[in-house]
Write an enzyme that holds these catalytic residues in place. Structure first.
Site, PDB file in Angstrom:
ATOM      1  N   CYS A  85       2.146   1.368   8.992  1.00  0.00           N
ATOM      2  CA  CYS A  85       0.883   1.348   9.729  1.00  0.00           C
ATOM      3  C   CYS A  85       1.165   1.441  11.211  1.00  0.00           C
ATOM      4  O   CYS A  85       0.276   1.702  12.000  1.00  0.00           O
ATOM      5  CB  CYS A  85       0.078   0.109   9.391  1.00  0.00           C
ATOM      6  SG  CYS A  85       1.053  -1.374   9.410  1.00  0.00           S
ATOM      7  N   HIS A 121      -7.787  -2.859   2.405  1.00  0.00           N
ATOM      8  CA  HIS A 121      -6.957  -1.783   1.844  1.00  0.00           C
ATOM      9  C   HIS A 121      -5.536  -2.206   1.473  1.00  0.00           C
ATOM     10  O   HIS A 121      -4.759  -1.403   0.967  1.00  0.00           O
ATOM     11  CB  HIS A 121      -6.974  -0.546   2.753  1.00  0.00           C
ATOM     12  CG  HIS A 121      -6.207  -0.667   4.029  1.00  0.00           C
ATOM     13  ND1 HIS A 121      -4.974  -0.110   4.206  1.00  0.00           N
ATOM     14  CD2 HIS A 121      -6.511  -1.260   5.200  1.00  0.00           C
ATOM     15  CE1 HIS A 121      -4.551  -0.351   5.442  1.00  0.00           C
ATOM     16  NE2 HIS A 121      -5.472  -1.056   6.060  1.00  0.00           N
TER      17      HIS A 121
HETATM   18  N1  PLP Z   1      -1.728  -6.952  10.637  1.00  0.00           N
HETATM   19  C1  PLP Z   1      -0.763  -6.689   9.732  1.00  0.00           C
HETATM   20  C2  PLP Z   1       0.298  -7.717   9.474  1.00  0.00           C
HETATM   21  C3  PLP Z   1      -0.767  -5.480   9.040  1.00  0.00           C
HETATM   22  O1  PLP Z   1       0.201  -5.227   8.148  1.00  0.00           O
HETATM   23  C4  PLP Z   1      -1.791  -4.528   9.323  1.00  0.00           C
HETATM   24  C5  PLP Z   1      -1.806  -3.222   8.678  1.00  0.00           C
HETATM   25  O2  PLP Z   1      -0.864  -2.674   8.283  1.00  0.00           O
HETATM   26  C6  PLP Z   1      -2.775  -4.857  10.253  1.00  0.00           C
HETATM   27  C7  PLP Z   1      -2.705  -6.073  10.899  1.00  0.00           C
HETATM   28  C8  PLP Z   1      -3.914  -3.914  10.553  1.00  0.00           C
HETATM   29  O3  PLP Z   1      -4.818  -3.886   9.484  1.00  0.00           O
HETATM   30  P1  PLP Z   1      -6.008  -2.811   9.398  1.00  0.00           P
HETATM   31  O4  PLP Z   1      -5.405  -1.562   8.897  1.00  0.00           O
HETATM   32  O5  PLP Z   1      -6.982  -3.390   8.431  1.00  0.00           O
HETATM   33  O6  PLP Z   1      -6.595  -2.691  10.745  1.00  0.00           O
END
Ligand code: PLP
Length: 375
Positions: free
Chosen positions: A322, A202
């Site tokens: 996130c 995504h």
């Molecule tokens: N690691 C980093 C550096 C991220 O920016 C993110 C999401 O923002 C993630 C891990 C987690 O990814 P996911 O949403 O696919 O679990």
């Protein structure tokens, strides 16, 4: 008119990827583990998709495993440490919570955990060298930081670890969370020499809830549970084939003419960055950062400023969206990078997509000026 500049949090699924999602859900409806004709057809589609990712990433298809996203990819690898004799784990102090949140559990199981400091957001090879000890088993350093876009010197850090391994005559697992790197910086798994990496659909116009785990040597990896045995026993659970197929289409689209796109986005970022600096505000992203992420210190607390921009149709994020669930996450990471407390509290992250237009960027600048001047 709305201006979306929160692409590091998530991107909009591309039209092609969405069409592929629907087409795959319709045509390949069977479970890829079923042995009847339709199941075998779905299985073939799954394996063809894995092959495509293998050639995109320049690795063997047997080293790639589909997961529900980067958080799961990371969790699979780190939780598997619980099966081994405790030792030392070293991560950077600016890792995403998907990595850092495992430390309390590991500590509980006897692991020595070190969050290595960064210098202006970068891990230095000398600092890493000092932390390497005979019981070090795992090093986890992200490729691109999600708050500032800082590009960590992964190759140099891996070389430091490989050099140290000669003294202990044992390999140390080097993991790099590569979510914000794929398609956004020059990135070559084999050249970096890492043992594991996580990716997420995504962030590059694919659907949510699907990701990849790269394992250089999967035979040495034992997950906490093989569950239903899918993904060669490394990740149980029925594969989300429509999302996996859409991820492939999105990734192929995103990676096409990648250098040219990244150069163009870099120019947009520079335009915004220069405009912000000319308003007397401090840019928090370092020079060596991804073209897709720009952090700066706004004149107001970030929640207030993001809301003011949102009211004007501009969507950005305070620190790292996130992790907005984890209160003050972006701020904490910035403080750890040496950013002053007052600036960290006011930090705003603008993040681009490779389809962001110049017109959108000019409007963003105009609205930023209006908001800052009108406060
Ligand atoms: N690691 C980093 C550096 C991220 O920016 C993110 C999401 O923002 C993630 C891990 C987690 O990814 P996911 O949403 O696919 O679990």
């Amino acid at each position: 008119m709305d201006y979306y500049f929160d692409n590091a949090a998530t991107t909009q699924i591309s039209e092609k990827a969405l069409r592929e999602y629907i087409a795959t859900a319709e045509e390949f409806y069977a479970n890829p583990s079923s042995v009847h004709k339709e199941g075998l057809k779905a299985h073939r589609k799954l394996e063809e998709t894995r092959e495509s990712f293998a050639s995109m990433l320049g690795v063997s298809s047997s080293s790639l495993f589909f997961t529900s996203g980067a958080t799961e990819s990371i969790g699979k690898v780190i939780s598997s440490l619980l099966f081994t004799t405790p030792g030392k784990i070293i991560i950077s102090s600016v890792e995403h919570e998907a990595v850092a949140s495992w430390l309390p559990l590991l500590k509980q199981y006897g692991w020595r955990c070190k969050e290595i400091r960064t210098r202006d957001g970068f891990v230095s090879k000398n600092d890493l060298k000092e932390e390497l000890t005979p019981d070090t088993k795992f090093v986890g350093i992200m490729a691109v930081n999600n708050v500032t876009g800082a590009i960590e010197p992964i190759k140099e850090l891996v070389e430091t670890v490989r050099e140290y391994e000669k003294t202990i005559k044992r390999r140390i697992f080097f993991f790099s969370d590569s979510v914000q790197a794929l398609g956004k910086i020059s990135y070559d798994i084999t050249d970096l020499g890492i043992d594991g990496a996580s990716f997420s659909a995504h962030k590059i116009n694919g659907p949510r809830g699907v990701g990849l785990l790269y394992l250089r040597n999967p035979s040495s990896f034992r997950p906490l549970s093989p569950a239903g045995g899918q993904e060669k026993g490394k990740r149980g659970g029925t594969e989300n084939l429509p999302a996996i197929a859409a991820f492939r289409v999105a990734a192929e689209e995103w990676l096409e003419n990648q250098d040219e796109k990244n150069r163009r986005v870099g120019m947009l970022k520079k335009k915004v960055s220069d405009a912000i600096a000319s308003m007397g505000l401090h840019i928090l992203s370092p020079e060596n950062s991804s073209a897709y992420i720009l952090s700066f210190a706004s004149p107001l607390p970030s929640e207030v400023f993001t809301r003011m921009l949102s009211d004007r149709g501009v969507y950005v994020s305070s620190g790292s969206a996130c992790s907005n669930n984890v209160k003050g996450e972006g701020e904490k990471i910035l403080l750890r990078m040496g950013v002053k407390s007052a600036e960290a509290k006011n930090a705003i992250r603008i993040s681009f997509s490779n389809s962001t237009t110049e017109e959108e960027t000019d409007n963003l600048i105009a609205i930023l000026k209006e908001t800052i001047n009108g406060k």
